[in-house]
Design a protein around this motif. Structure first.
Motif, mmCIF file in Angstrom:
data_model
loop_
_atom_site.group_PDB
_atom_site.id
_atom_site.type_symbol
_atom_site.label_atom_id
_atom_site.label_comp_id
_atom_site.label_asym_id
_atom_site.label_seq_id
_atom_site.Cartn_x
_atom_site.Cartn_y
_atom_site.Cartn_z
ATOM 1 N N ALA A 13 84.988 112.662 23.091
ATOM 2 C CA ALA A 13 83.923 113.240 22.275
ATOM 3 C C ALA A 13 84.485 113.787 20.966
ATOM 4 O O ALA A 13 83.944 114.729 20.389
ATOM 5 C CB ALA A 13 83.198 114.327 23.057
ATOM 6 N N LYS A 14 85.601 113.220 20.551
ATOM 7 C CA LYS A 14 86.280 113.609 19.300
ATOM 8 C C LYS A 14 86.579 115.114 19.284
ATOM 9 O O LYS A 14 87.200 115.613 20.199
ATOM 10 C CB LYS A 14 85.452 113.179 18.080
ATOM 11 C CG LYS A 14 85.053 111.733 18.092
ATOM 12 C CD LYS A 14 86.237 110.808 17.927
ATOM 13 C CE LYS A 14 85.757 109.368 17.902
ATOM 14 N NZ LYS A 14 86.605 108.470 18.594
ATOM 15 N N ASP A 15 86.070 115.834 18.293
ATOM 16 C CA ASP A 15 86.381 117.255 18.149
ATOM 17 C C ASP A 15 85.695 118.135 19.193
ATOM 18 O O ASP A 15 86.015 119.318 19.319
ATOM 19 C CB ASP A 15 86.027 117.733 16.737
ATOM 20 C CG ASP A 15 84.558 117.552 16.399
ATOM 21 O OD1 ASP A 15 83.928 116.613 16.930
ATOM 22 O OD2 ASP A 15 84.042 118.349 15.585
ATOM 23 N N ARG A 67 75.954 114.425 33.816
ATOM 24 C CA ARG A 67 74.841 115.203 33.242
ATOM 25 C C ARG A 67 75.348 116.480 32.587
ATOM 26 O O ARG A 67 74.846 116.903 31.550
ATOM 27 C CB ARG A 67 73.806 115.521 34.321
ATOM 28 C CG ARG A 67 72.964 114.326 34.662
ATOM 29 C CD ARG A 67 71.792 114.695 35.539
ATOM 30 N NE ARG A 67 71.107 113.483 35.923
ATOM 31 C CZ ARG A 67 70.832 113.126 37.165
ATOM 32 N NH1 ARG A 67 71.168 113.930 38.160
ATOM 33 N NH2 ARG A 67 70.209 112.010 37.435
ATOM 34 N N LEU A 68 76.331 117.117 33.209
ATOM 35 C CA LEU A 68 76.915 118.329 32.626
ATOM 36 C C LEU A 68 77.621 118.003 31.310
ATOM 37 O O LEU A 68 77.509 118.750 30.333
ATOM 38 C CB LEU A 68 77.891 118.978 33.610
ATOM 39 C CG LEU A 68 78.527 120.285 33.166
ATOM 40 C CD1 LEU A 68 77.472 121.332 32.805
ATOM 41 C CD2 LEU A 68 79.430 120.817 34.267
ATOM 42 N N ILE A 69 78.321 116.878 31.259
ATOM 43 C CA ILE A 69 78.970 116.446 30.020
ATOM 44 C C ILE A 69 77.920 116.204 28.938
ATOM 45 O O ILE A 69 78.062 116.651 27.790
ATOM 46 C CB ILE A 69 79.819 115.180 30.258
ATOM 47 C CG1 ILE A 69 81.059 115.530 31.087
ATOM 48 C CG2 ILE A 69 80.217 114.526 28.939
ATOM 49 C CD1 ILE A 69 81.816 114.330 31.604
ATOM 50 N N GLN A 70 76.858 115.524 29.299
ATOM 51 C CA GLN A 70 75.797 115.240 28.344
ATOM 52 C C GLN A 70 75.142 116.529 27.842
ATOM 53 O O GLN A 70 74.930 116.708 26.642
ATOM 54 C CB GLN A 70 74.736 114.332 28.968
ATOM 55 C CG GLN A 70 73.607 113.980 28.023
ATOM 56 C CD GLN A 70 72.565 113.086 28.671
ATOM 57 O OE1 GLN A 70 72.529 112.936 29.884
ATOM 58 N NE2 GLN A 70 71.724 112.486 27.854
ATOM 59 N N ALA A 71 74.861 117.447 28.755
ATOM 60 C CA ALA A 71 74.242 118.721 28.369
ATOM 61 C C ALA A 71 75.175 119.523 27.466
ATOM 62 O O ALA A 71 74.728 120.130 26.479
ATOM 63 C CB ALA A 71 73.881 119.531 29.610
ATOM 64 N N SER A 72 76.460 119.540 27.779
ATOM 65 C CA SER A 72 77.429 120.260 26.953
ATOM 66 C C SER A 72 77.478 119.661 25.551
ATOM 67 O O SER A 72 77.468 120.385 24.556
ATOM 68 C CB SER A 72 78.821 120.199 27.590
ATOM 69 O OG SER A 72 78.835 120.837 28.829
ATOM 70 N N ASN A 73 77.537 118.355 25.477
ATOM 71 C CA ASN A 73 77.580 117.673 24.187
ATOM 72 C C ASN A 73 76.319 117.953 23.374
ATOM 73 O O ASN A 73 76.398 118.276 22.184
ATOM 74 C CB ASN A 73 77.767 116.178 24.403
ATOM 75 C CG ASN A 73 77.953 115.425 23.102
ATOM 76 O OD1 ASN A 73 78.821 115.769 22.311
ATOM 77 N ND2 ASN A 73 77.150 114.408 22.885
ATOM 78 N N GLU A 74 75.159 117.860 24.000
ATOM 79 C CA GLU A 74 73.907 118.102 23.295
ATOM 80 C C GLU A 74 73.786 119.554 22.850
ATOM 81 O O GLU A 74 73.255 119.833 21.770
ATOM 82 C CB GLU A 74 72.730 117.699 24.186
ATOM 83 C CG GLU A 74 72.617 116.201 24.349
ATOM 84 C CD GLU A 74 71.554 115.771 25.340
ATOM 85 O OE1 GLU A 74 70.888 116.645 25.958
ATOM 86 O OE2 GLU A 74 71.383 114.553 25.499
#
Length: 81
Positions: A13-15, A67-74
């Motif tokens: 997710a880069k930075d 889903r946790l990764i997606q929520a964190s990113n969003e």
């Protein structure tokens, strides 16, 4: 004979990778009774390795983690100024 199922996912997710790692790994560390062996490592990218004797458990763990990764990113994206 007992079968073991495993999966390995790499997230870049880069930075934002470290912040996402901190969020996901904290959740993982405080769930010791997890029936799925879950290991999360961070180098330049985040690597998630899961292993289980039960395929439905592995699938559920992966779904929750992704889903946790997606929520964190969003969440990170939503507070960018």
């Amino acid at each position: 004979m007992t079968l073991k199922f495993s999966a390995k996912i790499t997230v870049d997710a880069k930075d934002k990778t470290k912040a996402i790692f901190d969020s996901v790994n904290t959740d993982n560390e405080f769930y010791p009774e997890n029936p799925v062996k879950t290991e999360i490592k961070l180098d330049k990218k985040m690597t998630i390795s899961v292993e289980s004797e039960h395929l439905p458990h592995l699938r559920a763990n992966l779904n929750s983690t992704l889903r946790l990764i997606q929520a964190s990113n969003e969440t990170i994206e939503s507070v960018k100024i």
